[in-house]
Enzyme design. Structure first.
Site, PDB file in Angstrom:
ATOM      1  N   GLU A   1     -19.166   6.841  11.366  1.00  0.00           N
ATOM      2  CA  GLU A   1     -20.350   6.074  10.930  1.00  0.00           C
ATOM      3  C   GLU A   1     -20.046   4.570  10.974  1.00  0.00           C
ATOM      4  O   GLU A   1     -20.837   3.782  11.501  1.00  0.00           O
ATOM      5  CB  GLU A   1     -20.744   6.492   9.508  1.00  0.00           C
TER       6      GLU A   1
ATOM      7  N   PRO B   1     -15.732  -4.481   2.443  1.00  0.00           N
ATOM      8  CA  PRO B   1     -16.994  -4.905   3.064  1.00  0.00           C
ATOM      9  C   PRO B   1     -18.181  -4.012   2.740  1.00  0.00           C
ATOM     10  O   PRO B   1     -19.329  -4.429   2.924  1.00  0.00           O
ATOM     11  CB  PRO B   1     -16.674  -4.838   4.566  1.00  0.00           C
TER      12      PRO B   1
ATOM     13  N   TYR C   1       0.842  -1.198   0.000  1.00  0.00           N
ATOM     14  CA  TYR C   1       0.000   0.000   0.000  1.00  0.00           C
ATOM     15  C   TYR C   1       0.879   1.251   0.000  1.00  0.00           C
ATOM     16  O   TYR C   1       1.627   1.513   0.950  1.00  0.00           O
ATOM     17  CB  TYR C   1      -0.954   0.041   1.205  1.00  0.00           C
TER      18      TYR C   1
ATOM     19  N   ASN D   1      -6.656 -13.989   0.279  1.00  0.00           N
ATOM     20  CA  ASN D   1      -7.059 -14.420  -1.069  1.00  0.00           C
ATOM     21  C   ASN D   1      -6.772 -15.905  -1.297  1.00  0.00           C
ATOM     22  O   ASN D   1      -6.290 -16.304  -2.357  1.00  0.00           O
ATOM     23  CB  ASN D   1      -6.393 -13.543  -2.136  1.00  0.00           C
TER      24      ASN D   1
HETATM   25  P1  NAP Z   1     -14.211  -0.515   1.307  1.00  0.00           P
HETATM   26  O1  NAP Z   1     -13.742  -0.487   2.695  1.00  0.00           O
HETATM   27  O2  NAP Z   1     -15.411  -1.344   0.974  1.00  0.00           O
HETATM   28  O3  NAP Z   1     -14.496   0.974   0.795  1.00  0.00           O
HETATM   29  C1  NAP Z   1     -13.622   2.059   1.007  1.00  0.00           C
HETATM   30  C2  NAP Z   1     -14.247   3.291   0.340  1.00  0.00           C
HETATM   31  O4  NAP Z   1     -15.516   3.550   0.927  1.00  0.00           O
HETATM   32  C3  NAP Z   1     -13.434   4.560   0.484  1.00  0.00           C
HETATM   33  O5  NAP Z   1     -13.551   5.268  -0.733  1.00  0.00           O
HETATM   34  C4  NAP Z   1     -14.126   5.317   1.601  1.00  0.00           C
HETATM   35  O6  NAP Z   1     -14.050   6.719   1.457  1.00  0.00           O
HETATM   36  C5  NAP Z   1     -15.561   4.891   1.403  1.00  0.00           C
HETATM   37  N1  NAP Z   1     -16.295   4.884   2.669  1.00  0.00           N
HETATM   38  C6  NAP Z   1     -15.826   4.500   3.881  1.00  0.00           C
HETATM   39  N2  NAP Z   1     -16.791   4.615   4.802  1.00  0.00           N
HETATM   40  C7  NAP Z   1     -17.881   5.094   4.170  1.00  0.00           C
HETATM   41  C8  NAP Z   1     -19.185   5.446   4.609  1.00  0.00           C
HETATM   42  N3  NAP Z   1     -19.538   5.301   5.888  1.00  0.00           N
HETATM   43  N4  NAP Z   1     -20.069   5.930   3.671  1.00  0.00           N
HETATM   44  C9  NAP Z   1     -19.698   6.052   2.377  1.00  0.00           C
HETATM   45  N5  NAP Z   1     -18.468   5.748   1.908  1.00  0.00           N
HETATM   46  C10 NAP Z   1     -17.560   5.278   2.796  1.00  0.00           C
HETATM   47  O7  NAP Z   1     -13.075  -1.000   0.308  1.00  0.00           O
HETATM   48  P2  NAP Z   1     -11.532  -1.380   0.389  1.00  0.00           P
HETATM   49  O8  NAP Z   1     -10.708  -0.221   0.775  1.00  0.00           O
HETATM   50  O9  NAP Z   1     -11.249  -2.086  -0.896  1.00  0.00           O
HETATM   51  O10 NAP Z   1     -11.456  -2.521   1.521  1.00  0.00           O
HETATM   52  C11 NAP Z   1     -11.214  -2.236   2.875  1.00  0.00           C
HETATM   53  C12 NAP Z   1      -9.816  -2.629   3.300  1.00  0.00           C
HETATM   54  O11 NAP Z   1      -9.589  -4.023   3.066  1.00  0.00           O
HETATM   55  C13 NAP Z   1      -8.692  -1.970   2.494  1.00  0.00           C
HETATM   56  O12 NAP Z   1      -8.501  -0.621   2.838  1.00  0.00           O
HETATM   57  C14 NAP Z   1      -7.535  -2.885   2.821  1.00  0.00           C
HETATM   58  O13 NAP Z   1      -7.034  -2.599   4.123  1.00  0.00           O
HETATM   59  C15 NAP Z   1      -8.223  -4.247   2.761  1.00  0.00           C
HETATM   60  N6  NAP Z   1      -8.119  -4.879   1.420  1.00  0.00           N
HETATM   61  C16 NAP Z   1      -7.409  -6.034   1.317  1.00  0.00           C
HETATM   62  C17 NAP Z   1      -7.279  -6.670   0.090  1.00  0.00           C
HETATM   63  C18 NAP Z   1      -6.483  -7.945   0.006  1.00  0.00           C
HETATM   64  O14 NAP Z   1      -6.163  -8.371  -1.116  1.00  0.00           O
HETATM   65  N7  NAP Z   1      -6.168  -8.548   1.126  1.00  0.00           N
HETATM   66  C19 NAP Z   1      -7.884  -6.142  -1.064  1.00  0.00           C
HETATM   67  C20 NAP Z   1      -8.637  -4.970  -0.927  1.00  0.00           C
HETATM   68  C21 NAP Z   1      -8.754  -4.370   0.318  1.00  0.00           C
HETATM   69  P3  NAP Z   1     -13.042   7.671   2.282  1.00  0.00           P
HETATM   70  O15 NAP Z   1     -11.702   6.988   2.278  1.00  0.00           O
HETATM   71  O16 NAP Z   1     -13.075   8.938   1.505  1.00  0.00           O
HETATM   72  O17 NAP Z   1     -13.552   7.861   3.683  1.00  0.00           O
END
Ligand code: NAP
Length: 266
Positions: A245, A194, A54, A142
């Site tokens: 939130e 999620p 990252y 994964n």
């Molecule tokens: P996510 O958590 O589903 O979504 C993040 C996005 O949602 C950001 O743009 C964030 O905006 C927005 N968000 C957060 N809270 C919100 C709310 N209450 N209302 C509306 N929008 C909101 O997606 P992700 O980042 O892909 O997954 C979460 C974490 O999982 C990652 O950050 C990482 O640590 C991990 N991950 C791991 C893998 C893997 O291969 N192991 C792959 C993907 C992700 P803001 O940032 O502007 O607040």
């Protein structure tokens, strides 16, 4: 505090963690990201998920800055080794560098994706890291059940304590296999992406159910995940209002009927 106990970790962790993918990519957002992580921790989300990949290590540096004034024993820090570093010596080196950027030991170290390197070589390095105390637990990201079992078969003195895969109320590939397996084995299942990158905020069914509880669609989505025993969702939020939130998904539970309605109708 809303926590879950996992046999394979031998401890409890917060029922919701903080994701950090993309943090550190835009330097002008560094302070906002650190503030959002601190707020999440203050509100009880004491698990943080990051990775060496990252922002080329900058995400780990921001996590290091965010956690430095908290009681380390209250935190659970997760990071990951990228598959191009899955050779024995490279894993040792990558973990050392991650730990330096984080400014602390690693509670859970994950192989980020399956790699072409024999899994037993990577697991041998993971066991060495546990022995030295740089990491506390070993996990996989994964991976399907077959891959998890292959890795477990390599381990001599440790076991796979956690798996991290994509899972949300609308993305449920692991619902019938990996999640029941994690539950049976006492492993933690970390659900990434999620809230479908924020898209679930506009979901009508989640909104309708949330109205009964005074909760938002995102809080309902995250709570639905928390209701599944081994699942710990790790939403990423760089905005304080988002993190506040999201943390509001802890401390309560959907009824069985509402859980089932989401399962059957979403
Ligand atoms: P996510 O958590 O589903 O979504 C993040 C996005 O949602 C950001 O743009 C964030 O905006 C927005 N968000 C957060 N809270 C919100 C709310 N209450 N209302 C509306 N929008 C909101 O997606 P992700 O980042 O892909 O997954 C979460 C974490 O999982 C990652 O950050 C990482 O640590 C991990 N991950 C791991 C893998 C893997 O291969 N192991 C792959 C993907 C992700 P803001 O940032 O502007 O607040």
């Amino acid at each position: 505090m809303d926590t879950k106990f996992f046999k394979k970790l031998g401890r409890s962790v917060s029922s919701l963690g903080l994701g950090t993918w993309r943090m550190g990519e835009d330097k002008s957002m560094d302070d906002a990201c650190i503030a959002a992580l601190k707020r999440g921790i203050e509100l009880g989300a004491t698990m943080i998920d990051t990775a060496e990949i990252y922002a080329n290590g900058r995400s780990e540096e921001l996590v290091g800055k965010a956690i430095k004034d908290f009681d380390r024993d209250e935190l659970f820090i997760v990071t990951k080794v990228w598959p191009t570093h899955a050779r024995y010596e490279d894993v040792l080196k990558a973990a050392k560098e991650s730990s330096r950027r984080l400014g602390t030991h690693i509670d859970l170290y994950l192989l980020h994706w399956p790699s072409d390197i024999p899994i037993c070589e990577t697991m041998r390095a993971m066991e060495e890291l546990v022995k030295t105390g740089l990491i506390r637990h070993i996990g996989l990201s994964n991976f399907d059940v077959k891959g998890i079992e292959e890795a477990r078969a390599c381990l001599k003195n440790n076991d796979i304590a956690a798996v991290q895969n994509r899972f949300s109320p609308t993305y449920r590939k692991d619902y019938s296999e990996v999640i029941p397996y994690a539950k049976k084995e006492g492993m933690m299942y970390m659900a990434y992406t999620p809230i479908e990158k924020g898209a679930l905020a506009g979901n009508r069914l989640l909104k309708k159910i949330g109205e009964k509880y005074g909760k938002t669609p995102i809080q309902v989505a995250l709570n639905w995940l928390i209701c599944i025993e081994p699942v710990v969702p790790i939403p990423k939020a760089s905005r304080i209002e988002h993190v506040e939130e999201n943390v509001g998904a802890m401390g309560w539970r959907l009824s069985q009927e509402d859980f089932a309605e989401i399962l059957n109708r979403l």
